[in-house]
Design an enzyme around this catalytic site. Structure first.
Site: not given
Ligand SMILES: Cc1ncc(COP(=O)(O)O)c(C=O)c1O
Length: 391
Positions: A125, A206, A241
């Site tokens: 990410w 994560d 999500k």
């Molecule tokens: C792998 C990963 N970690 C963390 C997040 C962050 O999520 P949030 O929108 O809840 O901050 C995302 C969002 O796209 C993600 O893809």
């Protein structure tokens, strides 16, 4: 003094969003930002969320501040949702989304004097490495997955981690790896658990897509198995999500500690870090999740909507693989992956051509959000991909 600031670097996904908004073609597609989209291309509010909101509107007594560690019922219900059960050796705090939870985890590691190194599998990410560096950690990378051959490189992961030092942090994706959709198998989680125990490493997991790959429990199996074997671990989880609550900024950080005294010190530290950073987390999303998870009927309705989202993504994966095969492109790997993402072996110039010539907007890395496609657009996408990848 602001003129001395270095040129800001915008996240690749922010740039895709800008290009998409500037594109005036009616058939433009946004395959960038990681949000679920339905067959109409919308990201609707879940019906169950609307029901929970209606209940809250009728009964919520106050909008006064939450404590720094958040809504205690949300925290315990989410701990159960993620871990399956919980014991007294975990500390947990509500956080502003998965990003906020990840931030809290890094701040805690920093404060606790972790060795200063975090191991990150690539690709990952786009926020992981900049955030780790922002918190002063040195980043070591290893290849998690090779896009050129569409294959996992687990041997390289093992080789890299065998050189890690005690208290080094290892970043893992709980499920639905972003951006490759290639998760660790149960056996591979086991092997990584052995290395973590043997070398005294701290896993930072994560966990942003629980329920988007397989059922909520199946998606949590790797995380739960690992946590049952290692003394300490951090899990940064998001409700963005799974509950479609993106802008409500709802997440949680769970810190598994070696005993309950340690858990209470870690919990207190997380509260003080929250206070320093944002004082206390936003309330609305957590209240919605608490309302859903504490009512059997709403919980079942949520699971059914989550299943519908997951099934749609899965059906587009199958279609992409099929249409690709029919057009002579080897896209069979897509049906073996899970979650919202896959990454194609495109150069940055080829990925830009997809946007410029075909109004199909994606980051330069070749990653797409599968949910950005529908049964009506898969064909057009595959044709464009075929032409562009030949150039
Ligand atoms: C792998 C990963 N970690 C963390 C997040 C962050 O999520 P949030 O929108 O809840 O901050 C995302 C969002 O796209 C993600 O893809």
């Amino acid at each position: 003094m602001f003129e001395a600031l270095p040129e800001p670097k915008l996240d690749a996904l922010v740039l895709v969003g800008q290009a998409f908004r500037a594109d005036k073609r009616p058939d433009k597609l946004d395959l960038g930002v990681g949000v679920y989209r339905d067959a109409e291309g919308a990201t609707p509010i879940l019906e169950v969320v609307k029901k929970a909101e209606a209940q809250l509107q009728a009964t919520q007594p106050t909008k006064s501040y939450l404590p720094p560690d958040g809504d205690p019922d949300f925290v315990s219900l989410m701990q159960k949702q993620i871990l399956g059960s919980y014991d007294g050796r975990s500390a947990a705090v509500q956080a502003p989304g998965g990003t906020g939870a990840f931030h809290q985890a890094l701040a805690l590691l920093n404060k606790a004097g972790a060795s200063g190194t975090i191991w990150v599998g690539t690709p990952t990410w786009p926020n992981h490495i900049p955030m780790a560096m922002h918190h002063g950690l040195a980043v070591e990378t290893y290849e998690h997955y090779r896009i050129a051959t569409q294959s996992q490189t687990f041997d390289l992961m093992v080789e890299a981690l065998q050189t890690a030092k005690a208290d080094d942090v290892i970043l893992l994706h709980g499920c639905c790896h972003n951006p490759t959709g290639a998760d660790l198998s149960a056996e591979q989680w086991h092997t990584i658990g052995d290395i973590i125990v043997h070398r005294g490493l701290i896993p930072l997991i994560d966990f942003a897509y629980q329920g988007f790959g397989r059922s909520s429990d199946e998606d949590a199996a790797g995380v739960r198995g690992l946590l049952s074997r290692v003394p300490r671990a951090l899990v940064a989880a998001s409700c963005s999500k799974s509950f479609s609550l993106y802008r409500e900024r709802t997440g949680i950080l769970i810190a598994q500690c070696s005993n309950s005294e340690e858990a209470s010190r870690v919990g207190g530290t997380l509260q003080s870090l929250a206070r320093l950073n944002y004082s206390n987390p936003p309330g609305h999303g957590a209240a919605i999740v608490r309302t859903i998870l504490s009512d059997d009927g709403l919980r079942a309705a949520w699971q059914s909507e989550l299943t519908q989202m997951r099934d749609r993504v899965r059906s587009i994966r199958l279609l992409l693989s099929e249409v690709g095969e029919a057009r002579g492109l080897n896209l069979g790997f897509i049906k073996n992956q899970i979650g919202l993402f896959t990454t194609f072996d495109l150069t940055p110039a080829q990925a830009q051509t997809m946007g410029r010539d075909y109004a199909i907007h994606m980051p330069n890395t070749g990653r797409i959000n599968i949910a950005g496609l529908t049964s009506k657009t898969v064909d057009r996408f595959v044709s464009a991909l075929k032409t562009v990848s030949r150039r």
